[in-house]
Design a protein around this motif. Structure first.
Motif, PDB file in Angstrom:
ATOM      1  N   GLU A 143       0.754  -1.388  -0.222  1.00 28.00           N
ATOM      2  CA  GLU A 143       0.126   0.121   0.412  1.00 28.00           C
ATOM      3  C   GLU A 143       0.534   0.988  -0.349  1.00 28.00           C
ATOM      4  O   GLU A 143       0.315   2.732  -0.659  1.00 28.00           O
ATOM      5  N   ARG A 144       2.178   1.293   0.704  1.00 28.61           N
ATOM      6  CA  ARG A 144       2.949   2.381   1.118  1.00 28.61           C
ATOM      7  C   ARG A 144       3.685   2.601  -0.417  1.00 28.61           C
ATOM      8  O   ARG A 144       3.373   4.036  -1.092  1.00 28.61           O
ATOM      9  N   SER A 155      -3.526   2.201  -8.127  1.00 32.50           N
ATOM     10  CA  SER A 155      -4.697   2.724  -7.977  1.00 32.50           C
ATOM     11  C   SER A 155      -5.551   1.218  -6.940  1.00 32.50           C
ATOM     12  O   SER A 155      -6.102   1.165  -6.303  1.00 32.50           O
ATOM     13  N   SER A 190       1.999   1.595  -3.350  1.00 35.54           N
ATOM     14  CA  SER A 190       1.156   2.240  -4.306  1.00 35.54           C
ATOM     15  C   SER A 190       0.992   3.669  -3.906  1.00 35.54           C
ATOM     16  O   SER A 190       0.325   4.405  -4.587  1.00 35.54           O
ATOM     17  N   LYS A 191       1.164   3.939  -3.012  1.00 34.67           N
ATOM     18  CA  LYS A 191       0.482   5.610  -2.634  1.00 34.67           C
ATOM     19  C   LYS A 191       1.420   7.061  -3.118  1.00 34.67           C
ATOM     20  O   LYS A 191       0.980   7.960  -3.638  1.00 34.67           O
ATOM     21  N   GLU A 202      -6.817   2.273   1.865  1.00 30.48           N
ATOM     22  CA  GLU A 202      -6.962   3.307   0.922  1.00 30.48           C
ATOM     23  C   GLU A 202      -7.475   3.027  -0.380  1.00 30.48           C
ATOM     24  O   GLU A 202      -7.970   3.703  -1.121  1.00 30.48           O
TER      25      GLU A 202
END
Ligand code: ATP
Ligand code: MG
Length: 390
Positions: A271-272, A280, A274-275, A308
């Motif tokens: 996730e990190r 997405s 991806s951000k 998120e």
């Protein structure tokens, strides 16, 4: 006379005002995937054309087009001047080696061309019958269809073959996805399925070097070359070491939770990343109930770290056999079954929890500095750009 490849696209048609966006994307993907193999890729109404290539590369070009999401079918064709005698000659030449039944289809974009499409098809059919005794007409279920496309620019395209391609939507039309790529059978298939629906793929691989070998890394690179074919020609792969994390989990946590904790660490890193890079979604090859870490309870406590962005599991309801069939079709199966160690197979407990509870999992993580060690894993990420295997 010029050789070219006619490209038909399926669902793009349905997209109303967005159509030119999808068409441009498809055109760029095709150009990127073909590289220097073809000199020109351009649009004509409702279709696309690849031209200016060496005849000896035509087969390879068609193979590459077969792996571009959004292409419905292709036809190798010849383009000649719109001249009746030339068209008769070419039509006879294209069917000269065939036998059985045939039909001629004429499409006139140039309405000033006389006679009518039907009448001209009949005339061409007559010439073929007169020159090739092994062929008979069958308008309902012909074995061969010769198509003549009389275009507005004084040129005519003629072809006989329609080669089915993968369909779907052009890569890049449905977001960017981070594929968690292991060396196994499932994750490459999951990536392929999302690429087919238009997701541009990026991959993240976790290794435990030196517990996992250099061969395991090479295997992931080999798989990435295959996936890159469906990803418009390349794939960015992020390699992350979870060695320290695994050692710490092994040392401090209850053994039954090893895989759960490792996977929570992996998804936190995913996730990190991806951000940071604007992806997405996270894509995995998980399938419900396949192993202890893929029960609904395990998937829930692992998903819980991702806050998120969605986690997409295209294979969640697949049987292994269904996945294997796709893996064979996309040519990843033989690579995936090569023996290797995955980080998930190092330090595997004999009795992993199958129904972990979030509360108990968090208690295990409190036994040591889980967050800091996951951050350390994140800082080991290296990027490799893999080009498609042609
Ligand atoms: P696969 O055949 O894809 O390896 P699997 O059936 O072996 O899957 P697991 O090893 O539990 O199942 O992994 C489930 C999913 O978690 C994989 O499909 C992949 O998306 C991700 N994954 C597992 N190991 C790794 C790894 N080393 N690096 C990146 N992702 C991984
Ligand atoms: Mg695996």
């Amino acid at each position: 006379m010029e050789r070219l490849i006619l490209i038909r696209y399926g669902e793009i048609f349905l997209k109303g005002k967005n159509r030119s966006f999808f068409e441009n994307l498809l055109k760029d993907n095709i150009k990127n995937a073909l590289g220097s193999l073809a000199g020109e890729v351009y649009k004509i109404p409702g279709r696309m054309i690849v031209s200016k290539y060496e005849k000896c590369n035509e087969h390879q070009i068609i193979n590459i087009l077969k792996s571009q999401a959004g292409i419905y079918s292709v036809s190798p064709a010849v383009m000649i001047d719109t001249d009746k005698e030339e068209i008769y000659k070419k039509a006879v030449e294209l069917l000269a080696e065939d036998e059985g039944t045939f039909k001629v289809k004429v499409n006139r974009a140039d309405k000033s061309f006389a006679p009518s499409s039907m009448e001209f098809a009949r005339l061409v059919g007559g010439k073929i019958l007169a020159s090739i005794p092994s062929l008979k007409v069958d308008v309902k279920t012909p074995e061969h269809v010769l198509e003549i496309d009389i275009r507005e620019n004084g040129k005519t395209m003629i072809f006989t073959k329609i080669i089915k391609c993968m369909g779907g939507m052009p890569v890049g039309s449905s977001g960017k996805g981070l594929l968690l790529l292991s060396g196994g059978i499932d994750s490459p298939v999951a990536g392929y399925m999302m690429a087919k629906r238009g997701t541009k793929l990026y991959a993240l691989h976790f290794h435990s070097f030196p517990y996992t070998s250099e061969l395991a890394r090479l295997k992931v690179e080999e798989l990435s070359k295959k996936i890159a074919m469906y990803n418009a020609g390349d794939l960015e792969v992020y390699m992350c070491s979870v060695t320290r994390l695994q050692e710490a989990i092994n040392k401090y946590a209850n053994e039954a939770y090893n895989v759960t904790l490792l996977r929570r660490g992996m998804f936190t890193v995913a996730e990190r990343l991806s951000k940071e890079l604007g992806f997405s979604m996270i894509i995995t090859g998980e399938s419900l109930g396949q192993v202890a870490s893929q029960t609904i309870e395990s998937m829930s406590v692992v998903s819980n770290v991702v806050k998120e962005i969605p986690i997409i599991r295209p294979l969640v309801a697949f049987d292994k056999q269904e996945t294997i069939e796709i893996a064979k079709a996309i040519d990843t199966f033989d690579i995936s079954i090569r023996p290797y160690e995955d980080c998930c197979t190092v330090f595997v407990p004999d009795n992993p929890v199958t129904k972990p509870r979030l509360y108990s999992v968090m208690k295990e993580e409190e036994k040591f500095d889980f967050k800091t060690i996951v951050d350390e894993a994140y800082s080991t990420i290296e990027k490799v750009i893999i080009k498609a295997d042609r």
